[in-house]
Design a protein around this motif. Structure first.
Motif, mmCIF file in Angstrom:
data_model
loop_
_atom_site.group_PDB
_atom_site.id
_atom_site.type_symbol
_atom_site.label_atom_id
_atom_site.label_comp_id
_atom_site.label_asym_id
_atom_site.label_seq_id
_atom_site.Cartn_x
_atom_site.Cartn_y
_atom_site.Cartn_z
ATOM 1 N N VAL A 126 0.749 -1.215 -0.006
ATOM 2 C CA VAL A 126 -0.039 -0.052 -0.129
ATOM 3 C C VAL A 126 0.696 1.326 -0.112
ATOM 4 O O VAL A 126 0.583 2.136 -0.796
ATOM 5 C CB VAL A 126 -0.892 -0.147 1.291
ATOM 6 N N MET A 127 1.938 1.122 0.887
ATOM 7 C CA MET A 127 2.981 2.295 0.916
ATOM 8 C C MET A 127 3.412 2.614 -0.416
ATOM 9 O O MET A 127 3.612 3.737 -0.932
ATOM 10 C CB MET A 127 3.944 1.943 1.840
ATOM 11 N N THR A 128 3.959 1.725 -1.066
ATOM 12 C CA THR A 128 4.412 1.732 -2.273
ATOM 13 C C THR A 128 3.569 2.263 -3.569
ATOM 14 O O THR A 128 3.888 3.239 -4.554
ATOM 15 C CB THR A 128 4.911 0.457 -3.042
ATOM 16 N N ALA A 129 2.141 1.994 -3.255
ATOM 17 C CA ALA A 129 1.206 2.443 -4.378
ATOM 18 C C ALA A 129 0.912 4.005 -3.909
ATOM 19 O O ALA A 129 0.868 4.740 -4.716
ATOM 20 C CB ALA A 129 -0.227 1.428 -4.008
ATOM 21 N N MET A 130 1.017 4.287 -2.823
ATOM 22 C CA MET A 130 0.945 5.912 -2.488
ATOM 23 C C MET A 130 1.826 6.469 -2.927
ATOM 24 O O MET A 130 1.583 7.528 -3.505
ATOM 25 C CB MET A 130 0.523 5.903 -1.015
ATOM 26 N N HIS A 131 3.071 6.072 -2.644
ATOM 27 C CA HIS A 131 4.176 7.029 -3.066
ATOM 28 C C HIS A 131 4.638 7.075 -4.602
ATOM 29 O O HIS A 131 4.971 7.962 -5.028
ATOM 30 C CB HIS A 131 5.415 6.659 -2.231
ATOM 31 N N SER A 132 4.098 5.573 -5.196
ATOM 32 C CA SER A 132 4.470 5.536 -6.764
ATOM 33 C C SER A 132 3.338 6.597 -7.235
ATOM 34 O O SER A 132 3.745 7.307 -8.133
ATOM 35 C CB SER A 132 4.271 4.388 -7.143
ATOM 36 N N GLY A 133 2.114 6.839 -6.808
ATOM 37 C CA GLY A 133 1.094 7.584 -7.298
ATOM 38 C C GLY A 133 1.527 9.034 -7.391
ATOM 39 O O GLY A 133 1.035 9.851 -8.177
ATOM 40 N N ILE A 134 2.364 9.525 -6.234
ATOM 41 C CA ILE A 134 2.748 10.825 -6.232
ATOM 42 C C ILE A 134 3.570 10.990 -7.349
ATOM 43 O O ILE A 134 3.422 12.167 -8.150
ATOM 44 C CB ILE A 134 3.429 11.138 -4.969
ATOM 45 N N ALA A 135 4.613 10.348 -7.444
ATOM 46 C CA ALA A 135 5.485 10.529 -8.718
ATOM 47 C C ALA A 135 4.667 10.488 -10.089
ATOM 48 O O ALA A 135 5.088 11.261 -10.920
ATOM 49 C CB ALA A 135 6.746 9.555 -8.547
#
Length: 228
Positions: free
Chosen positions: A151-160
């Motif tokens: 979930v954390m990866t999805a959130m942070h990747s989404g920002i980029a």
């Protein structure tokens, strides 16, 4: 704009074609990009494109391999700097090569295997970070560690990947948004608010309800994953 720093030997027609293909795939997707359009963007003939890559599928594979390799190096770099959980870290890649992120965003929509591999690399690195930082909360190999990292990866990747939308809302250009403290502050404000909510009576009730719902499944919350 070049996708990455080419070595002197790589500054050739093949590299130009691959970069042009990366741009065309990012703009138009796999179905919309054409061999003729890629050749025109690279200022070469269609025959030369076919000579180096054969088909559009061959071009797509070459682009996928480039993206995976760049992100593999990025993950290793972030791991050495203990920055895998930093939401701004992927933003540095936008400064270096916005086309890579645009391509990756499009590849994610198209269901590319490269997008899956990049996400898995980032998620696995983040999972290691969580386990090393909070071993009691996220035991090695546990579902909690894996799920939280995913979930954390999805959130942070989404920002980029959505930096263009963020920049639009900020009234910035994309490169200005990446370097802006507003992104980092927005993340910190969100985490602080969610931390307070999690400790509130309502938050505790929500967590208890979620845990109660999960208790009826066969999920193993702290047991390491079995070897495949």
């Amino acid at each position: 704009m070049p996708t990455h720093q080419h070595s002197e030997s790589d500054l050739n027609a093949r590299a130009r074609i691959r970069d042009a293909a990366l741009e065309q795939f990012a703009l138009h997707g796999t179905s919309g990009a054409t061999m003729r359009g890629i050749a025109h963007a690279a200022s070469v003939s269609v025959g030369l494109v076919q000579h180096h890559f054969g088909t559009k599928d061959g071009l797509r594979l070459a682009c996928d391999e480039l993206v995976v390799e760049v992100f593999r190096r990025r993950v290793l770099h972030l791991a050495k700097k203990d920055q895998l959980a930093n939401a701004d870290a992927l933003g540095e890649l936008f400064d270096e090569s916005p086309l890579l992120l645009r391509y990756l965003a499009r590849a994610s929509l198209d269901g590319s295997a490269a997008a899956d591999e990049v996400f898995d690399q980032l998620a696995e690195g983040t999972q290691g970070f969580l386990t090393e930082t909070w071993p009691d909360r996220f035991p090695e190999g546990s579902d909690d560690a894996r799920d939280t990292a995913t979930v954390m990866t999805a959130m942070h990747s989404g920002i980029a990947l959505l930096i263009g939308q963020i920049a639009r809302r900020f009234g910035h250009e994309p490169d200005e948004a990446i370097g802006s403290a507003r992104v980092a502050m927005g993340i910190m404000n969100l985490y602080a608010a969610m931390g307070e909510f999690a400790q509130s009576s309502t938050g505790k009730d929500v967590r208890a309800a979620v845990e109660d719902r999960g208790a009826g499944t066969d999920r193993r919350r702290t047991r390491p994953e079995e070897p495949r």
